[in-house]
Design an enzyme around this catalytic site. Structure first.
Site, mmCIF file in Angstrom:
data_model
loop_
_atom_site.group_PDB
_atom_site.id
_atom_site.type_symbol
_atom_site.label_atom_id
_atom_site.label_comp_id
_atom_site.label_asym_id
_atom_site.label_seq_id
_atom_site.Cartn_x
_atom_site.Cartn_y
_atom_site.Cartn_z
ATOM 1 N N ARG A 53 -10.083 -10.977 -15.735
ATOM 2 C CA ARG A 53 -10.949 -12.037 -16.299
ATOM 3 C C ARG A 53 -12.057 -11.436 -17.176
ATOM 4 O O ARG A 53 -13.201 -11.891 -17.155
ATOM 5 C CB ARG A 53 -11.596 -12.873 -15.191
ATOM 6 C CG ARG A 53 -10.630 -13.663 -14.350
ATOM 7 C CD ARG A 53 -9.909 -14.727 -15.170
ATOM 8 N NE ARG A 53 -9.222 -15.664 -14.317
ATOM 9 C CZ ARG A 53 -7.995 -15.475 -13.828
ATOM 10 N NH1 ARG A 53 -7.312 -14.384 -14.130
ATOM 11 N NH2 ARG A 53 -7.448 -16.377 -13.045
ATOM 12 N N GLU A 68 -17.375 -16.815 -12.593
ATOM 13 C CA GLU A 68 -16.433 -16.598 -13.691
ATOM 14 C C GLU A 68 -16.888 -17.278 -14.987
ATOM 15 O O GLU A 68 -16.791 -16.676 -16.050
ATOM 16 C CB GLU A 68 -15.062 -17.123 -13.258
ATOM 17 C CG GLU A 68 -13.922 -16.292 -13.769
ATOM 18 C CD GLU A 68 -12.638 -17.083 -13.820
ATOM 19 O OE1 GLU A 68 -12.135 -17.262 -14.929
ATOM 20 O OE2 GLU A 68 -12.146 -17.517 -12.767
ATOM 21 N N SER A 117 -11.427 -21.756 -11.400
ATOM 22 C CA SER A 117 -12.036 -20.897 -10.387
ATOM 23 C C SER A 117 -13.473 -20.604 -10.792
ATOM 24 O O SER A 117 -13.718 -20.151 -11.904
ATOM 25 C CB SER A 117 -11.292 -19.566 -10.296
ATOM 26 O OG SER A 117 -9.957 -19.756 -9.932
HETATM 27 N N1 EPU Z 1 -7.581 -19.889 0.123
HETATM 28 C C1 EPU Z 1 -8.143 -20.443 1.247
HETATM 29 N N2 EPU Z 1 -8.999 -21.495 1.092
HETATM 30 C C2 EPU Z 1 -9.296 -22.000 -0.121
HETATM 31 C C3 EPU Z 1 -8.723 -21.428 -1.270
HETATM 32 C C4 EPU Z 1 -7.854 -20.358 -1.125
HETATM 33 O O1 EPU Z 1 -7.893 -20.009 2.355
HETATM 34 O O2 EPU Z 1 -10.065 -22.955 -0.189
HETATM 35 C C5 EPU Z 1 -6.627 -18.798 0.268
HETATM 36 C C6 EPU Z 1 -5.219 -19.274 -0.035
HETATM 37 O O3 EPU Z 1 -4.588 -19.801 1.072
HETATM 38 C C7 EPU Z 1 -4.542 -18.022 -0.518
HETATM 39 C C8 EPU Z 1 -5.655 -17.257 -1.162
HETATM 40 O O4 EPU Z 1 -6.879 -17.808 -0.697
HETATM 41 O O5 EPU Z 1 -4.048 -17.273 0.567
HETATM 42 C C9 EPU Z 1 -5.594 -17.251 -2.674
HETATM 43 O O6 EPU Z 1 -5.596 -18.592 -3.172
HETATM 44 P P1 EPU Z 1 -4.711 -19.022 -4.432
HETATM 45 O O7 EPU Z 1 -3.328 -18.530 -4.306
HETATM 46 O O8 EPU Z 1 -4.942 -20.470 -4.659
HETATM 47 O O9 EPU Z 1 -5.302 -18.185 -5.644
HETATM 48 P P2 EPU Z 1 -6.798 -17.835 -6.024
HETATM 49 O O10 EPU Z 1 -7.009 -16.392 -5.772
HETATM 50 O O11 EPU Z 1 -7.737 -18.785 -5.400
HETATM 51 C C10 EPU Z 1 -6.246 -17.120 -8.487
HETATM 52 C C11 EPU Z 1 -6.892 -17.356 -9.826
HETATM 53 C C12 EPU Z 1 -6.471 -18.704 -10.378
HETATM 54 C C13 EPU Z 1 -4.950 -18.702 -10.523
HETATM 55 C C14 EPU Z 1 -4.338 -18.443 -9.151
HETATM 56 C C15 EPU Z 1 -2.830 -18.295 -9.237
HETATM 57 C C16 EPU Z 1 -8.993 -16.168 -9.824
HETATM 58 C C17 EPU Z 1 -10.470 -16.253 -9.716
HETATM 59 N N3 EPU Z 1 -8.324 -17.309 -9.679
HETATM 60 O O12 EPU Z 1 -6.777 -18.106 -7.605
HETATM 61 O O13 EPU Z 1 -7.047 -18.841 -11.666
HETATM 62 O O14 EPU Z 1 -4.501 -19.940 -11.033
HETATM 63 O O15 EPU Z 1 -4.847 -17.205 -8.594
HETATM 64 O O16 EPU Z 1 -2.509 -17.076 -9.851
HETATM 65 O O17 EPU Z 1 -8.452 -15.083 -10.061
HETATM 66 C C18 EPU Z 1 -8.908 -19.729 -12.853
HETATM 67 O O18 EPU Z 1 -9.182 -18.565 -13.172
HETATM 68 O O19 EPU Z 1 -9.605 -20.700 -13.260
HETATM 69 C C19 EPU Z 1 -7.784 -19.978 -11.973
HETATM 70 C C20 EPU Z 1 -7.500 -21.183 -11.525
#
Ligand code: EPU
Length: 370
Positions: free
Chosen positions: A164, A366, A266
């Site tokens: 990012r 972010e 995010s």
């Molecule tokens: N989780 C929780 N509770 C929550 C949210 C997440 O326990 O409220 C856990 C999920 O169960 C999972 C882990 O955290 O085990 C990761 O969650 P998720 O797979 O939804 O991905 P993320 O790390 O929250 C990142 C990117 C997203 C992207 C997704 C898919 C960042 C900051 N965010 O989210 O990007 O779409 O992976 O690749 O890197 C964005 O940048 O705006 C964005 C949406």
């Protein structure tokens, strides 16, 4: 050139914050930009580049001249045995561009479907999702130096992409305009002395981006949510279009549509810690979500950390934490009583404090706070 005054920005930022631009110029071509940069009133005025407004928090009216990027165009510019090179204008909608490439039979961007924003914003924060980052599909870009009016091009190395992150998010060390080393001059001009890694924050307006889509196409699976789709559907040889549809379905289920519920995706980056720090947290919180990175560090899920602190569904004024994904802050006031940037930042700071107190980890926002 037309500069508009006192322009509402509510429709131009995905949070739906009701700030105004004191002055705004729409940039639909390089010529529009040249007119602004050549105008005695605006040449030396501070400027703020606005793309899709999907990664910003407006904390008040914007005093610098807003350059709203609306440069159109999409085309296949080259096909080699190893790749298709596609060029798009910075003002094109990102998701529509992904869809267009697939319609043209040019796969490779499907994992990045449904990300809000414009083509010009995509390299700034090196957008990424479901196992693909923009840098994996990036060829080069054209930009204009807002201080000198010179056009220049940057390749991937010169963009200094990180998670990012890119050269466009960092200020020039000496506070003056800087360009990346070896940047090839546009329109026959010499861009001057330049060095990779120099910051271009606030200095450059991206006009066009070129993507390199590798041949032969290979699906990028591996991400848990995508693997689940493969099992659910029994489709073990998905096409690029199938992956596009799966990513759209996954995102729609997890993330709010900003047109319905304002948000900036995010709100925090996923933090990285050392294996020792991670082991220490696991002792106290065995369920913590963590991923080992190739460099030996451990990435933690910021959404999980925020969730563990009990923030899901909570609000400060009209700023709320989304019920289905704690990493997303939302505008609970809609368009009639929209959230303010101050409320969003108050909530963000409260979340940062509680995550720090419980886990000793500083979450980094972010979006760009304006
Ligand atoms: N989780 C929780 N509770 C929550 C949210 C997440 O326990 O409220 C856990 C999920 O169960 C999972 C882990 O955290 O085990 C990761 O969650 P998720 O797979 O939804 O991905 P993320 O790390 O929250 C990142 C990117 C997203 C992207 C997704 C898919 C960042 C900051 N965010 O989210 O990007 O779409 O992976 O690749 O890197 C964005 O940048 O705006 C964005 C949406």
């Amino acid at each position: 050139m037309i500069v508009e005054h006192n322009v509402p920005l509510q429709a131009y930022n995905s949070f739906g914050i009701a700030a105004r631009a004191q002055h705004l110029a729409r940039i639909a071509s390089e010529a529009d930009l040249a007119a602004v940069l050549g105008h005695p009133r605006w040449r030396d005025a501070p400027k703020f580049v606005l793309g899709g407004g999907s990664n910003i928090v407006l904390t008040g009216d914007v005093k610098p001249l807003v350059l709203k990027v609306e440069i159109p165009g999409r085309r296949l510019i080259e096909e080699t045995p190893r790749a298709w090179i596609v060029e798009a204008g910075a003002g094109e909608n990102w998701h529509e561009t992904v869809r267009w490439t697939l319609e043209q039979g040019l796969p490779g961007l499907e994992n990045l479907a449904l990300i809000p924003g414009t083509v010009g914003g995509s390299p700034v924060q090196n957008i990424g999702a479901y196992g693909v980052e923009l840098q994996d599909r990036f060829d080069s870009l054209d930009a204009v130096d807002l201080d000198t009016g010179r056009a220049f091009s940057l390749d991937a190395a010169q963009c200094a992409f990180g998670y990012r992150d890119s050269v466009f998010k960092h200020p020039a060390p000496d506070g003056r305009a800087a360009q990346a080393e070896g940047a090839s001059a546009g329109q026959g001009e010499d861009p001057g002395p330049v060095r990779a890694g120099f910051g271009l924050l606030g200095r450059a307006l991206i006009t066009r981006v070129r993507f390199r889509l590798p041949k032969p196409w290979k699906p990028v699976m591996g991400y848990l949510d995508l693997e689940r789709k493969r099992e659910e559907t029994g489709n073990h040889a998905p096409s690029a279009r199938d992956i596009f549809d799966w990513v759209c379905a996954i995102r729609t289920a997890k993330l709010p549509d900003w047109r319905v519920l304002g948000n900036a995706g995010s709100f925090f980056k996923n933090p990285t810690v050392t294996p020792e720090q991670c082991a220490d947290i696991i002792l106290r919180d065995p369920k913590i979500v963590h991923y080992p990175m190739p460099d030996g560090s451990i990435k933690l899920a910021a959404g999980w950390l925020i969730d563990a602190c009990g923030w899901k569904g909570k609000s400060v004024g009209n700023a709320g934490v989304y019920e289905r994904q704690a990493l997303v802050l939302v505008n609970r006031g809609g368009s009639s009583h929209p959230v303010t940037g101050g409320e969003v930042m108050t909530l963000a700071k409260a979340i940062q404090t509680s995550v720090y107190e419980r886990f000793g980890i500083r979450l980094e926002p972010e979006p760009v706070v304006v």
